[in-house]
Design a protein around this motif. Structure first.
Motif, mmCIF file in Angstrom:
data_model
loop_
_atom_site.group_PDB
_atom_site.id
_atom_site.type_symbol
_atom_site.label_atom_id
_atom_site.label_comp_id
_atom_site.label_asym_id
_atom_site.label_seq_id
_atom_site.Cartn_x
_atom_site.Cartn_y
_atom_site.Cartn_z
ATOM 1 N N PHE A 789 87.037 -0.516 132.010
ATOM 2 C CA PHE A 789 86.002 -0.411 133.043
ATOM 3 C C PHE A 789 84.689 0.058 132.405
ATOM 4 C CE2 PHE A 789 83.731 1.808 136.411
ATOM 5 C CZ PHE A 789 83.727 0.823 137.398
ATOM 6 N N LYS A 790 84.826 1.054 131.558
ATOM 7 C CA LYS A 790 83.651 1.601 130.869
ATOM 8 C C LYS A 790 83.001 0.536 129.994
ATOM 9 C CE LYS A 790 81.031 5.060 129.594
ATOM 10 N NZ LYS A 790 80.279 5.844 130.564
ATOM 11 N N LEU A 791 83.853 -0.270 129.322
ATOM 12 C CA LEU A 791 83.328 -1.302 128.447
ATOM 13 C C LEU A 791 82.520 -2.332 129.226
ATOM 14 C CD1 LEU A 791 86.042 -2.160 125.781
ATOM 15 C CD2 LEU A 791 83.678 -1.498 125.399
ATOM 16 N N HIS A 792 83.052 -2.725 130.362
ATOM 17 C CA HIS A 792 82.318 -3.693 131.187
ATOM 18 C C HIS A 792 81.003 -3.106 131.663
ATOM 19 C CE1 HIS A 792 84.988 -7.111 131.262
ATOM 20 N NE2 HIS A 792 86.030 -6.269 131.378
ATOM 21 N N GLU A 793 81.054 -1.840 132.007
ATOM 22 C CA GLU A 793 79.835 -1.169 132.457
ATOM 23 C C GLU A 793 78.799 -1.175 131.330
ATOM 24 O OE1 GLU A 793 80.558 2.885 133.884
ATOM 25 O OE2 GLU A 793 78.644 3.394 132.935
ATOM 26 N N LEU A 794 79.270 -0.848 130.129
ATOM 27 C CA LEU A 794 78.371 -0.840 128.979
ATOM 28 C C LEU A 794 77.789 -2.227 128.756
ATOM 29 C CD1 LEU A 794 80.351 1.310 126.391
ATOM 30 C CD2 LEU A 794 78.172 1.896 127.481
ATOM 31 N N GLU A 795 78.656 -3.200 128.873
ATOM 32 C CA GLU A 795 78.220 -4.569 128.650
ATOM 33 C C GLU A 795 77.082 -4.929 129.598
ATOM 34 O OE1 GLU A 795 80.220 -9.013 128.858
ATOM 35 O OE2 GLU A 795 80.898 -7.347 130.092
ATOM 36 N N ARG A 796 77.271 -4.546 130.871
ATOM 37 C CA ARG A 796 76.225 -4.845 131.860
ATOM 38 C C ARG A 796 74.925 -4.162 131.475
ATOM 39 N NH1 ARG A 796 80.309 -4.475 135.497
ATOM 40 N NH2 ARG A 796 79.882 -2.290 135.943
ATOM 41 N N LEU A 797 75.039 -2.927 131.111
ATOM 42 C CA LEU A 797 73.851 -2.176 130.721
ATOM 43 C C LEU A 797 73.143 -2.840 129.550
ATOM 44 C CD1 LEU A 797 75.082 1.515 130.922
ATOM 45 C CD2 LEU A 797 73.139 0.531 132.128
ATOM 46 N N VAL A 798 73.963 -3.250 128.560
ATOM 47 C CA VAL A 798 73.392 -3.868 127.374
ATOM 48 C C VAL A 798 72.707 -5.184 127.745
ATOM 49 C CG1 VAL A 798 73.988 -5.006 125.205
ATOM 50 C CG2 VAL A 798 74.976 -2.781 125.760
ATOM 51 N N MET A 799 73.400 -5.984 128.561
ATOM 52 C CA MET A 799 72.828 -7.253 128.979
ATOM 53 C C MET A 799 71.491 -7.050 129.668
ATOM 54 S SD MET A 799 74.863 -9.766 128.247
ATOM 55 C CE MET A 799 74.628 -11.090 129.437
ATOM 56 N N LEU A 800 71.496 -6.055 130.535
ATOM 57 C CA LEU A 800 70.286 -5.743 131.283
ATOM 58 C C LEU A 800 69.140 -5.443 130.334
ATOM 59 C CD1 LEU A 800 70.707 -5.615 134.404
ATOM 60 C CD2 LEU A 800 70.093 -3.193 134.210
ATOM 61 N N SER A 801 69.427 -4.610 129.398
ATOM 62 C CA SER A 801 68.410 -4.197 128.448
ATOM 63 C C SER A 801 67.988 -5.372 127.577
ATOM 64 C CB SER A 801 68.976 -3.056 127.604
ATOM 65 O OG SER A 801 68.420 -3.073 126.344
ATOM 66 N N GLU A 802 68.954 -6.210 127.173
ATOM 67 C CA GLU A 802 68.640 -7.381 126.356
ATOM 68 C C GLU A 802 67.731 -8.332 127.108
ATOM 69 O OE1 GLU A 802 71.294 -8.812 123.302
ATOM 70 O OE2 GLU A 802 70.032 -7.089 122.870
ATOM 71 N N SER A 803 68.082 -8.546 128.403
ATOM 72 C CA SER A 803 67.315 -9.547 129.147
ATOM 73 C C SER A 803 65.870 -9.109 129.310
ATOM 74 C CB SER A 803 67.966 -9.816 130.506
ATOM 75 O OG SER A 803 67.965 -8.642 131.261
ATOM 76 N N GLN A 804 65.645 -7.796 129.247
ATOM 77 C CA GLN A 804 64.254 -7.348 129.289
ATOM 78 C C GLN A 804 63.520 -7.806 128.042
ATOM 79 O OE1 GLN A 804 64.633 -3.165 129.770
ATOM 80 N NE2 GLN A 804 65.046 -3.319 131.965
ATOM 81 N N VAL A 805 64.255 -7.818 126.958
ATOM 82 C CA VAL A 805 63.630 -8.222 125.710
ATOM 83 C C VAL A 805 63.500 -9.737 125.647
ATOM 84 C CG1 VAL A 805 63.742 -8.080 123.200
ATOM 85 C CG2 VAL A 805 64.699 -6.233 124.605
ATOM 86 N N SER A 806 64.663 -10.401 125.896
ATOM 87 C CA SER A 806 64.650 -11.842 125.733
ATOM 88 C C SER A 806 64.759 -12.533 127.091
ATOM 89 C CB SER A 806 65.822 -12.243 124.831
ATOM 90 O OG SER A 806 66.154 -13.577 125.057
ATOM 91 N N THR A 807 63.825 -13.424 127.371
ATOM 92 C CA THR A 807 63.858 -14.137 128.641
ATOM 93 C C THR A 807 64.526 -15.481 128.486
ATOM 94 O OG1 THR A 807 61.623 -14.810 128.140
ATOM 95 C CG2 THR A 807 61.893 -13.048 129.761
ATOM 96 N N ASN A 808 64.869 -15.767 127.225
ATOM 97 C CA ASN A 808 65.496 -17.048 126.962
ATOM 98 C C ASN A 808 66.912 -17.075 127.532
ATOM 99 O OD1 ASN A 808 66.844 -19.221 125.889
ATOM 100 N ND2 ASN A 808 65.630 -19.176 123.995
ATOM 101 N N GLU A 809 67.133 -17.942 128.482
ATOM 102 C CA GLU A 809 68.406 -17.940 129.199
ATOM 103 C C GLU A 809 69.559 -18.382 128.319
ATOM 104 O OE1 GLU A 809 69.366 -19.892 133.183
ATOM 105 O OE2 GLU A 809 67.600 -18.615 133.522
ATOM 106 N N ASP A 810 69.270 -19.388 127.476
ATOM 107 C CA ASP A 810 70.320 -19.906 126.607
ATOM 108 C C ASP A 810 70.895 -18.802 125.732
ATOM 109 O OD1 ASP A 810 69.920 -22.309 127.676
ATOM 110 O OD2 ASP A 810 68.710 -23.117 126.005
ATOM 111 N N VAL A 811 69.942 -18.084 125.129
ATOM 112 C CA VAL A 811 70.370 -16.991 124.253
ATOM 113 C C VAL A 811 71.289 -16.054 124.999
ATOM 114 C CG1 VAL A 811 69.609 -14.947 123.002
ATOM 115 C CG2 VAL A 811 68.363 -17.095 122.736
ATOM 116 N N SER A 812 70.871 -15.736 126.203
ATOM 117 C CA SER A 812 71.646 -14.734 126.930
ATOM 118 C C SER A 812 73.019 -15.272 127.342
ATOM 119 C CB SER A 812 70.847 -14.207 128.118
ATOM 120 O OG SER A 812 71.281 -14.756 129.304
ATOM 121 N N ILE A 813 73.100 -16.566 127.596
ATOM 122 C CA ILE A 813 74.410 -17.127 127.944
ATOM 123 C C ILE A 813 75.354 -17.089 126.757
ATOM 124 C CG2 ILE A 813 75.631 -19.276 128.549
ATOM 125 C CD1 ILE A 813 73.204 -19.923 130.343
ATOM 126 N N ILE A 814 74.819 -17.558 125.614
ATOM 127 C CA ILE A 814 75.632 -17.521 124.395
ATOM 128 C C ILE A 814 76.090 -16.093 124.122
ATOM 129 C CG2 ILE A 814 75.591 -17.803 121.893
ATOM 130 C CD1 ILE A 814 73.540 -20.072 122.376
#
Length: 893
Positions: A789-814
């Motif tokens: 559960f914690k790992l998924h939470e971390l993942e979401r947080l990381v994704m969130l933070s990444e998407s602020q940096v990168s707006t490229n959707e492809d990158v984020s999907i990969i």
DNA sequence: ATAGGGTTAG
């Protein structure tokens, strides 16, 4: 005074003090009387390691009934001849009830070897009294824990004044015969001195002075000996002064003066010794001997030689002892020139064919590295013993001529020389140093045949031999056969376990040793520090450190270096630095330890600074130092600097570069992405590349996706080492990384065919003293659900933070896809668990057996950013300190 | 009289 502490004697402090003398005096009285009745000589008693025989006699009244009767009669007689002394002496025999009970009921024999004032022997004397003087049925009136011996007044209650030291005018005049020699007091005085209780002895001597009791010369002699043994020069000087005042210098006979000389020499008081020596008008050969041997044994060869020459000038003929002594001096001093002169002189005056002198010569030449001369002397000896052979064998092994040492051993056996255990320790060393395992095992057999394998001196080298052979089972067997292992044997087996990677076993043994109160030493601690660093167990490590400090068992350098490494490996560079700073004069190993420590933590500039400091302290670097340095460069991308260091190794410091150093350089290029340069260096012919060289290149090619070079590297790697698991993994990773699935599948198939499996990756973290271990996709932990559960939470947080940096959707999907693939890597599980269980401010320290993969490395960076926590990961290669989205390795890892 | 145990690296 144990008797007092046990409550044997009661009374006010002042009185107990007095009583103590009386009590002891009384004991002496017995002995003195025994002595007078002819069953022991006074000299034996004056040594006052009381002859157990005397006590034994007292212990067996049936056998010596007559003697005992005599004693009692004598005491009675003495009692009648003097008036009853004060209460002080009466109080002497007020005995605690407990003790009397103990004495009466005790049937065990007290150990007689114990020194007289050991406490344990005192009850025994009481026991004798109880048995022989006080009938058991006649006890004892209870009087508030204190009992008085009642009906049958012990003859000791009335202690004669001459035993109590009370100045008693009547006794000194009426009993000149008894008081005269102060024998009992002297015995007491000596017993104090012999037990190292010099303050009391000096007080007692004062007391004797004020009571008008003098001591005899031989007593001074024994006092000096006692001071020498305890190396108490100040007490020695005190008694010396006392003697001068009482006797004066004129009357000094040679034997007393010799004793004085011995005492001063033992205490290293050479000036005092010289003063006495100069004043001696009646020097004998023995006096010269003492002085010369004193100088020799303390490394003052020149002074010894000066004395030797003066001695000859004064017309003394040197004897064997002196020659043996001077030769020993040359051995200690490694002064073969003087040694040769002494040798020639001995030949000239016709000293020859003495086995001990010749052995000394063999030893002297061997230690000085003059092996041919040593062999010559050995050859010409009419008779040789084990020592003579051993000396030369040591010479050969030290000169790396192990084979010749073994040949010598064979000759020795052929000559039927009587063997001693020492021979084996050098022969076995020669075997293991030359890798001659077969010969070593034969010698082991020989030791067993001789029945010497239970002897610690022969058994320990066997242990060491098998450790060097990598066979810990045999080593343990050999150790188990040793009947009385000493600390050397223990350190050998512990070091064996540590060197062969059985680290937990070291701790098990250490705990055993501690529980048994077996002597520990700095060797053992050094091995344990090493074990702690291998286990990255800083908690055991620092506890051991504290323990070693308490016992003063940190050996100056070796243990310190191990400590530095221990703290560095456990992740605490601050402590590692502190430990290093405490080293007064760091040697090569210590400097290397701190340099490697820094490099291990990616602190390259610190590592280089330490290296500069090392050079400016005139400490020579060795091959390992340069490995540390080059690694530091490689972790921080200092390519040109690394090249400079590599080139300067031989030119500047005389250290030959090996494959290992070149591999470090290959690594430097690879990490910096200069794959061509790395390949060039490998192919340049400046060194012979091994599988490691190609492995490093392959790894670089994987990181930088260079398929062309990677293929070459992979082929070479598998050619050199077809069974290397890591090679397949690397090649596999290279292909998958580049999306070359077909090739990747081929590698997988090859692995399966060849039965090669990947080592399971494993990470662990310590929370509140418990180690929690995770493998990939681990679901065994009781908190598994929470962890994921914690790992998924971390993942979401990381994704969130990444998407602020990168707006490229492809990158984020990969990214998302890969994240899911990699979510259950062991280090992530450990990190997630750490985050949920450790206090907010506490850094998360995770250990991993393999290297961190690229994805997990970036993941951890992000986690450190989004959670604001410090995360420290130690992988198989080094430490990574993650903070705020960055890693200390700067992605060079 | 003779020897023997430990430390730094990847």
């Amino acid at each position: 005074m144990c008797a007092l502490e046990l409550g044997f004697i009661t009374g006010a402090e002042k009185r107990t003090c007095l009583a103590r003398h009386n009590y002891i005096g009384m004991t002496h009285l017995l002995i003195g009387l025994l002595c007078e009745s002819g069953s022991a000589s006074i000299s034996e008693l004056e040594n006052l390691r009381v002859d157990p025989g005397i006590i034994n006699k007292a212990d067996q009244p049936e056998r010596d009934k007559e003697l005992w009767d005599k004693i009692i009669a004598l005491i009675d007689k003495a009692n009648k001849r003097r008036t009853v002394e004060s209460e002080a002496s009466a109080s002497n025999l007020v005995v605690a009830k407990r003790n009397v009970k103990h004495i009466v009921s005790s049937s065990t024999k007290a150990p007689v070897e114990n020194a007289l004032f050991d406490g344990s022997s005192l009850p025994m004397m009481d026991k004798n009294i109880g048995n022989h003087v006080i009938p058991q049925d006649e006890t004892i009136k209870d009087n508030s824990n204190v009992i008085q011996l009642k009906n049958h007044p012990s003859p000791f209650i009335k202690i004669p004044s001459w035993a109590s030291l009370h100045p008693s005018p009547s006794s000194s005049s009426s009993m000149p015969g008894q008081h005269q020699n102060g024998r009992l007091e002297s015995v007491h005085l000596l017993s104090l001195a012999n037990h190292g209780r010099f303050n009391e002895a000096r007080e007692f001597l004062d007391l004797m002075d004020s009571s008008g009791i003098s001591i005899k010369r031989h007593v001074y002699q024994s006092l000096f000996t006692a001071c020498g043994i305890s190396k108490s020069i100040n007490d020695g000087r005190f008694f010396h002064n006392h003697m001068m005042k009482k006797i004066g210098s004129k009357d000094l006979n040679t034997s007393i003066a010799d004793c004085l000389l011995k005492m001063y020499v033992r205490c290293l008081g050479f000036d005092d010794a010289y003063r006495v020596f100069h004043k001696m008008s009646n020097k004998m050969l023995s006096s010269w001997n003492i002085m010369i041997s004193g100088f020799v044994h303390n490394g003052h060869l020149q002074e010894a030689l000066d004395l030797f020459l003066r001695m000859k000038d004064e017309g003394f003929d040197p004897d064997m002892k002196i020659f043996a002594c001077l030769l020993l001096g040359c051995t200690i001093d490694l002064n073969v020139d003087i040694g040769k002169q002494i040798h020639s002189y001995m030949v000239k005056i016709g000293f020859s064919n003495d086995i001990s002198i010749d052995t000394e010569l063999v030893n002297m030449y061997a230690k000085c590295g003059y092996l041919d001369s040593s062999a010559l002397v050995l050859d010409h000896m009419v008779e040789r013993n084990a020592t003579s052979w051993t000396s030369l064998m040591v010479g050969y092994t030290q000169a790396s001529r192990q084979f010749e040492a073994l040949v010598l051993f064979k000759h020795m056996m052929l000559e039927n020389t009587e063997l001693d255990p020492f021979v084996f320790s050098i022969v076995l060393k020669a075997c293991s140093e030359s890798g001659n395992w077969k010969a070593g095992k034969q010698i082991h057999g020989c030791i067993i045949k001789l029945g010497m394998d239970s002897d610690v001196s022969a058994g320990t080298p066997i242990v060491d031999f098998y450790v060097n052979d990598g066979n810990i089972l045999e080593a343990q067997n050999a150790f188990d056969r040793i009947s009385q292992p000493n600390e050397v044997a223990w350190s050998a087996i512990i070091a064996g376990y540590s060197q062969l990677g059985r680290h937990e076993e070291c701790f098990r043994m250490f705990k055993f040793l501690r529980s048994r109160n077996i002597t520990l030493n700095s060797f053992i601690y050094s091995s344990l520090f090493q074990a702690s660093s291998a286990l990255t167990d800083s908690s055991s490590g620092s506890q051991l450190h504290a323990d070693a400090i308490k016992r003063c068992l940190i050996s100056n350098l070796v243990g310190d270096s191990a400590l530095v490494t221990m703290y560095a490996r456990c992740g605490d560079m601050q402590y590692a630095q502190k430990a290093f700073e405490l080293i007064a004069e760091p040697d090569t190993v210590a400097w290397t330890a701190i340099i490697t420590g820094c490099s291990y933590h990616g602190q390259a500039s610190e590592a280089l600074d330490f290296f500069d400091m090392m050079i400016s302290c005139n400490v020579k670097p060795n091959a390992i130092t340069f490995i540390g340095l080059l690694n530091a460069c490689s972790h921080t991308g200092l390519v040109s600097l690394a090249k400079e260091y590599l080139d300067s190794m031989y030119v500047g410091y005389g250290v030959e570069a090996t494959v290992d150093h070149y591999n470090c350089m290959v690594d430097v290029y690879c990490r910096a992405g200069q794959l061509e340069a790395a390949y060039e260096l490998i192919s340049s012919g400046s060194f012979k590349p091994d599988s490691m060289s190609w492995k490093i290149l392959l790894s670089g090619c994987t990181t930088y996706r260079n398929m062309g070079l990677g293929k070459i590297a992979g082929e070479n790697l598998l050619r050199l080492d077809p069974n290397d698991t890591a090679a397949y993994i690397l090649i596999f990773n290279m292909y998958t990384g580049a999306g070359r699935w077909e090739e990747a599948a081929f590698v997988r198939k090859m692995m399966n065919e060849r039965g090669i499996r990947k080592e399971v990756s494993c990470s662990w973290i310590t929370v509140r003293g418990t180690i929690h271990r995770f493998i990939v996709g681990d679901k065994h932990h009781p908190l598994t659900k929470h962890i994921y559960f914690k790992l998924h939470e971390l993942e979401r947080l990381v994704m969130l933070s990444e998407s602020q940096v990168s707006t490229n959707e492809d990158v984020s999907i990969i990214h998302k896809q890969r994240m899911e693939q990699l979510l259950d890597h062991s280090e992530r599980l450990a990190i997630a668990f750490g985050l949920m269980s450790l206090p907010t401010r506490c850094p998360i320290t995770v250990f991993k057996n393999l290297r961190v993969c690229n994805d997990c490395h970036s993941f951890t960076k992000m986690v450190s950013k989004v959670t604001g926590r410090d995360i420290i990961v130690r992988d198989s290669n080094r430490f990574h300190h993650f903070r705020g989205g960055r890693c200390s390795c700067d992605d060079y890892w």
